[in-house]
Design a protein around this motif. Structure first.
Motif, PDB file in Angstrom:
ATOM      1  N   GLU A 177       0.856  -1.194   0.000  1.00  0.00           N
ATOM      2  CA  GLU A 177       0.000   0.000   0.000  1.00  0.00           C
ATOM      3  C   GLU A 177       0.889   1.240   0.000  1.00  0.00           C
ATOM      4  N   ALA A 178       0.510   2.201  -0.791  1.00  0.00           N
ATOM      5  CA  ALA A 178       1.376   3.375  -0.943  1.00  0.00           C
ATOM      6  C   ALA A 178       0.618   4.694  -0.822  1.00  0.00           C
ATOM      7  N   VAL A 179      -0.186   5.056  -1.826  1.00  0.00           N
ATOM      8  CA  VAL A 179      -0.833   6.372  -1.878  1.00  0.00           C
ATOM      9  C   VAL A 179      -1.687   6.597  -0.634  1.00  0.00           C
ATOM     10  N   GLY A 180      -1.449   7.738   0.042  1.00  0.00           N
ATOM     11  CA  GLY A 180      -2.194   8.086   1.248  1.00  0.00           C
ATOM     12  C   GLY A 180      -1.583   7.516   2.516  1.00  0.00           C
ATOM     13  N   PHE A 183       5.098   7.534   4.660  1.00  0.00           N
ATOM     14  CA  PHE A 183       6.298   6.982   4.030  1.00  0.00           C
ATOM     15  C   PHE A 183       7.051   6.087   5.019  1.00  0.00           C
ATOM     16  N   ASN A 184       7.402   4.911   4.537  1.00  0.00           N
ATOM     17  CA  ASN A 184       8.158   3.951   5.345  1.00  0.00           C
ATOM     18  C   ASN A 184       9.323   3.435   4.497  1.00  0.00           C
ATOM     19  N   PRO A 185      10.545   3.751   4.890  1.00  0.00           N
ATOM     20  CA  PRO A 185      11.696   3.337   4.078  1.00  0.00           C
ATOM     21  C   PRO A 185      11.852   1.825   3.951  1.00  0.00           C
ATOM     22  N   ASP A 186      11.197   1.079   4.821  1.00  0.00           N
ATOM     23  CA  ASP A 186      11.272  -0.383   4.723  1.00  0.00           C
ATOM     24  C   ASP A 186      10.474  -0.905   3.531  1.00  0.00           C
ATOM     25  N   PHE A 187       9.478  -0.102   3.082  1.00  0.00           N
ATOM     26  CA  PHE A 187       8.608  -0.549   1.987  1.00  0.00           C
ATOM     27  C   PHE A 187       8.619   0.404   0.781  1.00  0.00           C
ATOM     28  N   ILE A 204       2.590   9.846   1.312  1.00  0.00           N
ATOM     29  CA  ILE A 204       2.839   9.508  -0.091  1.00  0.00           C
ATOM     30  C   ILE A 204       1.730  10.094  -0.952  1.00  0.00           C
ATOM     31  N   ALA A 205       2.163  10.903  -1.947  1.00  0.00           N
ATOM     32  CA  ALA A 205       1.209  11.581  -2.815  1.00  0.00           C
ATOM     33  C   ALA A 205       0.926  10.801  -4.095  1.00  0.00           C
ATOM     34  N   GLU A 206       1.920  10.087  -4.581  1.00  0.00           N
ATOM     35  CA  GLU A 206       1.739   9.382  -5.853  1.00  0.00           C
ATOM     36  C   GLU A 206       2.672   8.167  -5.897  1.00  0.00           C
ATOM     37  N   GLU A 207       2.218   7.140  -6.615  1.00  0.00           N
ATOM     38  CA  GLU A 207       3.033   5.929  -6.778  1.00  0.00           C
ATOM     39  C   GLU A 207       3.400   5.773  -8.253  1.00  0.00           C
ATOM     40  N   PHE A 208       4.689   5.664  -8.539  1.00  0.00           N
ATOM     41  CA  PHE A 208       5.161   5.510  -9.914  1.00  0.00           C
ATOM     42  C   PHE A 208       5.293   4.037 -10.308  1.00  0.00           C
ATOM     43  N   GLN A 209       5.664   3.225  -9.369  1.00  0.00           N
ATOM     44  CA  GLN A 209       5.796   1.786  -9.632  1.00  0.00           C
ATOM     45  C   GLN A 209       5.403   1.019  -8.375  1.00  0.00           C
ATOM     46  N   LYS A 210       4.558   0.004  -8.559  1.00  0.00           N
ATOM     47  CA  LYS A 210       4.085  -0.781  -7.406  1.00  0.00           C
ATOM     48  C   LYS A 210       5.208  -1.598  -6.783  1.00  0.00           C
ATOM     49  N   GLY A 211       5.115  -1.689  -5.471  1.00  0.00           N
ATOM     50  CA  GLY A 211       6.026  -2.575  -4.745  1.00  0.00           C
ATOM     51  C   GLY A 211       5.279  -3.818  -4.289  1.00  0.00           C
ATOM     52  N   TYR A 212       6.029  -4.883  -4.028  1.00  0.00           N
ATOM     53  CA  TYR A 212       5.400  -6.157  -3.639  1.00  0.00           C
ATOM     54  C   TYR A 212       6.189  -6.827  -2.508  1.00  0.00           C
ATOM     55  N   THR A 213       5.440  -7.592  -1.722  1.00  0.00           N
ATOM     56  CA  THR A 213       6.068  -8.397  -0.667  1.00  0.00           C
ATOM     57  C   THR A 213       5.800  -9.873  -0.937  1.00  0.00           C
TER      58      THR A 213
END
Length: 228
Positions: A177-180, A183-187, A204-213
């Motif tokens: 999860e990113a937008v809204g 910010f967590n440097p671990d993710f 976080i205002a905008e996501e350019f590329q999705k991250g995954y776990t």
């Protein structure tokens, strides 16, 4: 007395002496046997007394005064029973078997842990190779105009995309999860900052590329824009 009578008398006398000597020899042998039996019985009795003493605990006797005003004490120390060689061998083998079983159990646990780590490393490597395909699906579907989304080819592509995401989720792959979110440097990986008082600081205002776990371990960080 004739010579014949003298010879006969001498023979009788010699015979009597021989019989007497034989009786004395028999009596002596019998006496020696009895003495030997007595010694053997005494030895057995002594060994029994020694064994009995070995089973007793040490004792102390107090009460008698010595010349210096102290008290005499007498301690009886039991004879230490020696272990049978067979019992010692059994104990040695049992101890050796116990150690080997412990070593094997440690080896098994270590091997299972290493196998699990190797599997996770391999799975992450494959997921990293699949994620660009997911990105291309998302970019392609997002670029399609609304009026063209009823195209059967596009509908088929969307179904393939959903099936791919379902499969990834089933094996433990989840988007970060990113937008809204804060910010967590671990993710998250902040690649841009923006001044936005409405969002608040460090949001976080905008996501350019999705991250995954993958199983709570980050496979790829989210590339995001963060509000100052």
């Amino acid at each position: 007395m004739s010579k014949e009578d003298m010879v006969k008398e001498a023979v009788e006398e010699a015979k009597a002496k021989a019989e007497q000597a034989a009786r004395e020899q028999a009596e002596q042998s019998e006496s020696e046997e009895e003495e030997a039996d007595s010694r053997e019985e005494a030895l057995e009795a002594a060994e029994e007394d020694e064994d009995t003493a070995g089973e007793e605990t040490s004792e102390e006797e107090d009460g008698e005064e010595d010349p210096d005003g102290g008290k005499k004490s007498r301690k009886l120390f039991g004879k230490k029973n020696k272990k049978d060689k067979k019992d010692e061998k059994i104990e040695e083998l049992t101890d050796r078997l116990t150690r080997q079983m412990a070593e094997f159990d440690n080896f098994r646990k270590r091997t299972d842990k290493e196998k699990s780590q190797m599997y996770e490393i391999g799975a992450k490597d494959i997921i990293n190779k699949i994620l660009p395909v997911v990105d291309n699906f998302e970019r392609g579907l997002a670029a399609v105009p609304e009026e063209e989304k009823k195209n059967p080819v596009l509908e088929g592509m969307e179904k393939v995309y959903k099936q791919l995401m379902t499969t990834l989720e089933e094996i433990g792959v989840k988007p970060i999860e990113a937008v809204g979110q804060e910010f967590n440097p671990d993710f998250h990986n902040a690649v841009m900052h923006v001044e936005d008082e409405e969002l608040g600081e460090n949001i976080i205002a905008e996501e350019f590329q999705k991250g995954y776990t993958y199983h709570d371990s980050v496979v790829r960080h989210s590339m995001v824009k963060v509000a100052n």
